[in-house]
Design a protein around this motif. Sequence first.
Motif, short mmCIF file in Angstrom:
data_model
loop_
_atom_site.label_atom_id
_atom_site.label_comp_id
_atom_site.label_asym_id
_atom_site.label_seq_id
_atom_site.Cartn_x
_atom_site.Cartn_y
_atom_site.Cartn_z
N GLY A 18 81.06 10.98 2.57
CA GLY A 18 80.98 10.43 3.92
C GLY A 18 79.54 10.33 4.36
N LEU A 19 79.32 9.71 5.50
CA LEU A 19 77.98 9.45 5.99
C LEU A 19 77.18 10.74 6.12
N GLY A 20 76.06 10.83 5.37
CA GLY A 20 75.18 11.99 5.46
C GLY A 20 75.64 13.21 4.70
N ARG A 21 76.70 13.10 3.90
CA ARG A 21 77.21 14.26 3.15
C ARG A 21 77.42 13.89 1.69
N GLY A 22 77.12 14.83 0.80
CA GLY A 22 77.31 14.59 -0.62
C GLY A 22 77.31 15.88 -1.40
N ILE A 23 77.54 15.78 -2.70
CA ILE A 23 77.52 16.92 -3.61
C ILE A 23 76.92 16.45 -4.93
N ARG B 111 73.75 24.29 -13.81
CA ARG B 111 73.90 25.30 -12.76
C ARG B 111 73.24 24.89 -11.45
N ILE B 112 72.60 23.76 -11.45
CA ILE B 112 71.92 23.30 -10.24
C ILE B 112 72.92 22.56 -9.35
N VAL B 113 73.08 23.02 -8.12
CA VAL B 113 74.01 22.41 -7.17
C VAL B 113 73.25 22.06 -5.89
N VAL B 114 73.39 20.82 -5.46
CA VAL B 114 72.78 20.36 -4.21
C VAL B 114 73.90 19.87 -3.31
N LYS B 115 73.87 20.30 -2.04
CA LYS B 115 74.94 19.94 -1.11
C LYS B 115 74.36 19.26 0.12
#
Length: 445
Positions: free
Chosen positions: A365-370, A375-379
């Motif tokens: 959605g707008l402005g949100r992601g994964i 092992r690198i996780v960006v939210k």
Amino acid sequence: MRRILVVGGGYAGFYAAWKLEKKLRRDEAEVVVVDPRPYMTYQPFLPEVLSGNVEARHAAISLRRNLRRTTLVAGAVTSIEHGRRVVTIHPVQGAEFELAYDIIVVTAGAVTRTLALPGVAERAIGMKHVEEAVAIRDQLLTAFDRASVLPPGPERERLLTVTFVGGGFAGVEGFAELLSLANGLRKSYPELGPDDLAFHLVEASHRILPEVTDKPAAWVRSTLERRGARVHLGTTLVSAADGHVVLSDGTTFESDLIVWTAGNAATRLIRGHTDLPVTARGLVQVRADLRVGTETEIVPDAWAAGDDAAVPDLASPVPGAFTVPNAQNAVRQGKLLAKNLLRSLRGRKPKNYVHHTLGAVATLGLGRGIFQYKRIVVKGFLAWLMHRGYHVLAVPTWDRKVRVLSVWLAAAFYGRDIVSLASVQRPRDAFVNEADTPELMSKSA
């Protein structure tokens, strides 16, 4: 000249033909692409087509504009007889005919896997093509217009209840983007409250997003639920007859919009209308170098790649694993197939396909992601920017990159366009309803 016939103009087929026509000498071979659609769908943009962040035409890459040295045949291949080097083509218009070839490239892709459940064929919409994404968006926008003039009650609830079946990347991205659009629409519809919306995501396994590990998947689920969605895990759809949804956990509700994203299946062509070797899963048997065959036996002049091919995954630690049917693999396989085919034509040895994943990135959605790489996780917002950056670089042709960026820039200042054009699906209605028919003219006289 030898004729190279490419079956399907999707990811793998488009990139294979694109690279071949650039590298082939004028008198070396001709390339023919057969596909019923005049465009290649850039599927990672479909969730943003749902929410209006990308225009529908910008997710469609014109075959005729970009494959200028390739012969395009508007039709579907219904059978392959490699023993005779002939395919049967069912054109968009006209009678079936046979087309001979010297070398075949099978990139027919996959179709949406459906089950014989009541109401699914009659009510559900898939999410593999641009026209499906547009229809889903328009149906939601039309539902808001209709619900806004209704009093609270079952009819309004049905209109504003959305059901997605399938919790993979396609399902979760589409679900999250449509949820983002719906929550944004509430500002323009003061007649409707937050309790009027109901979004259901149904997944048969006990987690969503199998492409990422457990913790990021759990974070995505909690993010969706905080935004008002209900995620049904370990649950299957039992029936959707007449929009009455029945789930295996006993939940029932009325839903006007049902979207089916529960996996892929082999096409009918590969399942039963070819003499090429096929696996038990209905995929073309392919070697690591993308030639059709096995390690010990090669089918001459036959190549395959993409979602319809069982390509050995040499980068996987699991013995006997096959590459995942996704965009990353299809694009890279299409490019390597073209190079390998050229090597074969010129007496050189083809190279094996080995691809180490670049990670998984999804819009929520707008402005949100994964995003996850090992092992690198960006939210959150940064992952959303990474998603947009990656795909605007990955979408083929500069005109598409510029057009997509211009829409994103306009939306940043003015917001998303919320106009429904559902009426374009029945373009003659206005003309027929408003025309001066003889009966109407006689009555007015």
